[in-house]
Design a protein around this motif. Structure first.
Motif, PDB file in Angstrom:
ATOM      1  N   GLY A 155       0.338  -3.128   7.064  1.00  0.00           N
ATOM      2  CA  GLY A 155       0.805  -2.358   5.925  1.00  0.00           C
ATOM      3  C   GLY A 155       2.130  -2.860   5.418  1.00  0.00           C
ATOM      4  N   GLY A 179      -4.194  -2.826  -5.603  1.00  0.00           N
ATOM      5  CA  GLY A 179      -2.791  -2.990  -5.268  1.00  0.00           C
ATOM      6  C   GLY A 179      -1.810  -2.877  -6.417  1.00  0.00           C
ATOM      7  N   ARG A 215      -3.513  -4.536  -1.246  1.00  0.00           N
ATOM      8  CA  ARG A 215      -4.574  -3.564  -0.975  1.00  0.00           C
ATOM      9  C   ARG A 215      -4.183  -2.249  -1.637  1.00  0.00           C
ATOM     10  NH1 ARG A 215      -1.897  -4.411   3.978  1.00  0.00           N
ATOM     11  NH2 ARG A 215      -3.542  -5.809   4.695  1.00  0.00           N
ATOM     12  N   THR A 216      -5.058  -1.261  -1.544  1.00  0.00           N
ATOM     13  CA  THR A 216      -4.824   0.014  -2.215  1.00  0.00           C
ATOM     14  C   THR A 216      -3.512   0.651  -1.766  1.00  0.00           C
ATOM     15  OG1 THR A 216      -7.200   0.409  -2.353  1.00  0.00           O
ATOM     16  CG2 THR A 216      -5.769   2.309  -2.647  1.00  0.00           C
ATOM     17  N   VAL A 217      -2.702   1.080  -2.736  1.00  0.00           N
ATOM     18  CA  VAL A 217      -1.467   1.811  -2.437  1.00  0.00           C
ATOM     19  C   VAL A 217      -1.845   3.232  -2.043  1.00  0.00           C
ATOM     20  CG1 VAL A 217       0.655   2.749  -3.418  1.00  0.00           C
ATOM     21  CG2 VAL A 217      -0.025   0.389  -3.921  1.00  0.00           C
ATOM     22  N   ASN A 218      -1.412   3.657  -0.862  1.00  0.00           N
ATOM     23  CA  ASN A 218      -1.805   4.960  -0.324  1.00  0.00           C
ATOM     24  C   ASN A 218      -0.842   6.084  -0.655  1.00  0.00           C
ATOM     25  OD1 ASN A 218      -2.644   2.760   2.056  1.00  0.00           O
ATOM     26  ND2 ASN A 218      -4.255   4.197   1.513  1.00  0.00           N
ATOM     27  N   ASP A 274       1.226   0.695   1.411  1.00  0.00           N
ATOM     28  CA  ASP A 274      -0.191   0.547   1.702  1.00  0.00           C
ATOM     29  C   ASP A 274      -0.342   0.496   3.208  1.00  0.00           C
ATOM     30  OD1 ASP A 274      -0.523  -2.354   2.750  1.00  0.00           O
ATOM     31  OD2 ASP A 274       0.566  -2.678   0.875  1.00  0.00           O
ATOM     32  N   THR A 304      -1.962   3.998  -9.670  1.00  0.00           N
ATOM     33  CA  THR A 304      -2.202   2.954  -8.681  1.00  0.00           C
ATOM     34  C   THR A 304      -3.629   2.431  -8.827  1.00  0.00           C
ATOM     35  OG1 THR A 304      -2.889   4.550  -6.981  1.00  0.00           O
ATOM     36  CG2 THR A 304      -0.557   3.952  -7.069  1.00  0.00           C
ATOM     37  N   HIS A 323       1.690  -5.317  -3.507  1.00  0.00           N
ATOM     38  CA  HIS A 323       0.663  -4.885  -2.562  1.00  0.00           C
ATOM     39  C   HIS A 323      -0.632  -5.654  -2.803  1.00  0.00           C
ATOM     40  CE1 HIS A 323       3.070  -1.476  -1.156  1.00  0.00           C
ATOM     41  NE2 HIS A 323       3.387  -1.251  -2.418  1.00  0.00           N
TER      42      HIS A 323
END
Length: 465
Positions: free
Chosen positions: A93, A456, A69-72, A87, A452, A67
């Motif tokens: 995504g 990422g 970007r931030t893992v949601n 993400d 997390t 990833h």
């Protein structure tokens, strides 16, 4: 003329020095430091559970990178061998499935707008749900080449274009997904088939929390104005008055025969979508107005803890009555509330820089875990002796030894006289400075803590002998 040239040269020289000075000042002191993540971490799959006995050996055991970007969101497979992550940023995504034995990526697919992710009941399917409430069922084909193949998709709410879905909950058995909507409906789907099995309208406004009991018998929904509704779902699916689906079909056939619409011509009657039988409506208790925030079932599914802005209400699901109300302080448990695995303890946190601990049977306070900031997530080790806490800023993560609180060494004593709690943090776990953590989950078997990073990376924490 020479004097002019000299003056111009001096001006140019001063500009060069000024530019160099400003460039130097705009370095690390005024800019956010570049985030640091480990570059090379040999993968070591944890083999034993994190416990008080093994707490001194808890370390970073691997990093998963894909990833950007931030893992949601994260989900463990039921057998604990795989991890799913996603993400999402608008229409962009990625969904990734990881092999936890070696940290390798098994599947990756571009999928924007995902809000939730779940493994199916057989661990061979994955279900993603997007912002509009569209569920997609994916099949994991381990052939050569490996492929994450879409099996089906279905709208889980009436109007998938409107963002009316509030949240989703999965049953412990993995075969049911409950959806709460902004208009107060609760819809339950069987997965991976995509079959709507129940539909209820408990509220006129948004469903703010949903939870299944661990044994699959109960489903609880929450609305802060209208309270908590609890349905019994294990044995029968009815219309709210004890009728089963077959009863509904028979009743509808009789009604049509009586009013002439069926005409006795043998036409099949299509049953309406059934509802679960409502077991409890909890709008207030003996001691307090309920105003619930969220709920959590006890591990044995015999009790339901209801967090509100002032404390914890414990509801006895067997007797159908309030067991106690524990006053915790304003907003003390609004962020998180968790039972220990054996059901003996409750831990909760909210807007204050403190994590509370209570006896689950009585609601008696055992004291608190001091924090330097509000906490966003808590979790227990499988031996009930360690408490995991993640501050909302994400600058650190802590693993606390609860022995002094549980044994009574600190309980009921002033903070200045209480036995200090020992703990491990990011330094002891060998997590590199500079990382900012977004979320944390503990595997069901207690072997792995997954963190997390806002950039990422996904970190695995476990016992390193």
């Amino acid at each position: 003329m020479n004097r002019r040239k000299m003056s111009s040269s001096l001006v140019m020289l001063l500009m060069v020095f000024l530019l160099a000075f400003l460039t130097g000042c705009s370095g690390d002191e005024n800019e956010d430091p570049a985030p640091v993540t480990p570059t090379e971490v040999p993968w070591r799959a944890p083999e034993v559970a994190i416990s008080l006995e093994t707490s001194a050996q808890v370390r970073l055991t691997g990093v998963m990178r894909q990833h950007q970007r931030t893992v949601n969101g994260l989900a463990f497979s039921s057998n604990g061998t795989r991890l799913a992550s996603f993400d999402a940023q608008g229409a962009e995504g990625m969904v990734v499935i990881w092999n936890l034995a070696n940290g390798q990526m098994l599947f990756a697919v571009e999928q924007g707008g995902v809000r939730d992710i779940f493994f199916g009941p057989d661990d061979q399917t994955l279900i993603t749900v997007d912002q509009a409430g569209i569920a997609v069922v994916w099949e994991m084909d381990m052939g050569v080449p490996r492929e994450l193949r879409e099996l089906r998709r279905f709208p889980t709410v009436d109007d998938p274009v409107a963002p009316q879905r509030a949240l989703v909950a999965q049953s412990a058995q993995g075969d049911l997904l409950a959806f709460g909507t902004e208009n107060g409906e609760v819809l339950v789907w069987r997965v991976p088939e995509g079959e709507l099995v129940a539909r209820m309208q408990p509220y006129e406004e948004i469903v703010q929390d949903l939870a299944f009991s661990p044994d699959g018998r109960w489903l609880a929904a929450t609305n802060r104005v209208m309270g908590v509704r609890v349905w019994e779902i294990a044995d029968t699916v009815g219309d709210g008055d004890g009728d089963t689906v077959d009863d509904q079909v028979e009743d509808e056939a009789e009604d049509e025969a009586e009013d002439g619409t069926g005409e006795g011509d043998g036409d099949e009657v299509e049953p309406a979508i059934p509802t679960y039988d409502l077991a409890y409506t909890i709008t207030s208790t003996v001691t307090t107005d309920i105003t619930p925030i969220h709920t959590v079932f006890s591990p044995d599914s015999q009790s339901l803890a209801i967090a509100n802005q002032e404390g914890i209400i414990m509801w006895d699901l067997v007797a159908g009555e309030e067991r106690y109300f524990s006053l915790t302080g304003q907003n003390a448990v609004v962020n998180a509330l968790r039972f220990s695995p054996d059901g003996s303890l409750l831990a909760g946190c909210g807007s204050s820089p403190n994590v509370g601990l209570w006896q689950a049977a009585t609601g008696d306070s055992l004291g608190g875990v001091p924090m330097n900031a509000p906490c966003g997530a808590v979790g227990f080790s499988s031996d009930n002796a360690l408490l995991l806490t993640l501050p909302v800023q994400g600058q650190n993560v802590f693993l606390w030894d609860l022995t002094p609180l549980v044994s009574g060494e600190s309980s009921g004593t002033p903070a200045a006289e209480a036995t200090p709690l020992s703990y491990g943090d990011r330094n002891g776990m060998r997590l590199i400075e500079g990382t900012t953590f977004h979320d944390v989950v503990w595997s069901a078997d207690g072997r792995m803590i997954i963190l997390t990073d806002q950039l990422g990376p996904i970190y695995m924490i476990g016992v390193v002998p």
